[in-house]
Design an enzyme around this catalytic site. Sequence first.
Site, short mmCIF file in Angstrom:
data_model
loop_
_atom_site.label_atom_id
_atom_site.label_comp_id
_atom_site.label_asym_id
_atom_site.label_seq_id
_atom_site.Cartn_x
_atom_site.Cartn_y
_atom_site.Cartn_z
N LYS A 191 11.57 -1.76 -11.44
CA LYS A 191 10.76 -1.23 -12.55
C LYS A 191 10.15 0.08 -12.07
O LYS A 191 9.20 0.11 -11.30
CB LYS A 191 9.72 -2.29 -12.88
N GLU A 267 1.97 -2.14 -0.99
CA GLU A 267 1.72 -0.87 -0.28
C GLU A 267 0.84 -0.05 -1.23
O GLU A 267 1.31 0.44 -2.25
CB GLU A 267 3.07 -0.19 0.01
N CYS A 302 0.62 8.50 -0.76
CA CYS A 302 -0.30 7.39 -0.45
C CYS A 302 -1.03 7.63 0.86
O CYS A 302 -2.20 7.29 1.00
CB CYS A 302 0.43 6.06 -0.45
N GLU A 401 -9.50 7.55 -3.90
CA GLU A 401 -8.20 8.20 -3.78
C GLU A 401 -8.02 9.18 -4.95
O GLU A 401 -8.00 8.76 -6.11
CB GLU A 401 -7.10 7.14 -3.81
#
Length: 498
Positions: A191, A267, A302, A401
């Site tokens: 996906k 993750e 990330c 973030e």
Amino acid sequence: MNVELKSDWHRRAEALKLPSKAFIDGAYVDALSGETFDCVYPGSGKVIASVAACGPADVDRAVRSARKAFESGAWSRTAPTERKKVLLRFSELLLENREELGLLETLNVGKPITNSTNGDIPSAANCIAWYAEAIDKVYGEVAATSDDMTTLVVREPVGIVAAVVPWNYPLSMAAWKLGPALATGNSVILKPAEQSPFTALRIAQLAIDAGLPAGVLNVLPGLGHVTGKALGLHMDVDCVGFTGSTEVGRYFMQYSGQSNIKRIGLELGGKSPQVVLADCPDLDVAARTVAAGIFSNTGQVCNAGSRLIVEDKIKDKFLEKVLAHANDLKPADPLDPSTKLGSIVSEEQLNRVMSYIEQGLSGGARIIAGGNRVAQETGGFFVEPTVFDGVANNMKIAQEEIFGPVLSAITVRDFDEAMSVANDTIYGLAAGVWTGDLKKAHRAAKAIKAGVVWVNCFDRGSMSVPFGGFKQSGFGRDKSLHAMDKYSDLKAIWINHG
Ligand code: NDP
């Protein structure tokens, strides 16, 4: 930014057929509901495709196909050497179609075409080849039990793996899941993020061309809270490999608990520190690396090194060097081969980045480079590399973030304070440390709570090294042989011959 001057890549983009259908049971199909969602090219802000929006009924269809393929043994029980051949061919096909795939990636996410074609696509191909090469070199165990028993410890594929991936490195992130999951014999339902379905859809056909049986790889484009959620809650999905935000990672833990206790690998996000100590052996190299560590892929990484933690003795001198790199890097047309910095992925993400920049200012930090949206006339989502000075580690821009080209510089007095600030975060994905002192290097590597610590470098990677986080950056590892653990179960077999 000169968008009038059309490069060859612009012409190829106009002529390119964009994949728009889901891929289920070896064929491209519309969503059963007929619904679609729009894909926008972030370099222009224009809608360039309408893509199938898969719903729960499509998820059921894909799961049934994946299950049938799995139980048939057509992939799951083939000899590792056979799986290796198919996956190696798949990897070759990714490389043979590198330019088309790179263009699709750039049209989806606005990253520079040179990075897509020379970075993302070869890196995904390399990942698939690495696991292909590995699969016939991993062995089971014979356990030390009693003399009348032979006890085998073997690994078996978990069954159906849902790979739910983000938009920052669409094909590479997909490959990090597909490589180990397919190599270990699973069926996979991929996906992609709604911003970036093109490469995932295109490679589904390449996998079939390489010899992967129908149903072993299905690709379901759609919205996260619909398609992703239906996969997370499905009673016949055995495992989810997820990369994305910590917020959505939490949902997957809940989906698992609410359904069949499927295995989850997460993750997630980060707020990675780049610590520069006063005894840094080479400030020029460190400054160049620190800038690349936050501005590469416009900070949509990330493990982006978004916090610069620098000792006060060298701060001014060091920041000056970082600024030179930041100011040198201009966001430009993603389809121009000379462009080094592309656009932000979407208008929503652009607004998010700009709102963090405002919060940094209102929180009392000072902008010393960038800070602006640029090239608005193109309709695209471009932001200048931005550096904040005078940041306290408890400010939002140091804790949350941002996922944009924004560096927060935090000044510390000494090594101990640097370590304490580095660890003062909910995240623990990665960190960098610059020092000329071997003892400090080892002390820092042990002190920092993160899945990866780079000393006198940043963002180095290899397929043979595991990647993943501590704390709220997730658990489970991508890359290396360790990733295969996520997609297989251990079975103990006791044979009594006494
Ligand atoms: P998300 O975590 O929302 O998306 C990652 C994947 O999860 C996508 O495929 C997404 O689908 C899917 N998803 C979203 N919501 C759900 C849900 N409720 N249930 C199941 N699946 C879902 O990341 P975003 O794209 O929204 O980015 C937001 C922030 O996440 C970024 O600003 C960044 O901070 C962080 N992020 C971190 C990444 C990393 O590598 N660690 C990568 C990407 C983002 P869809 O796209 O259709 O919503």
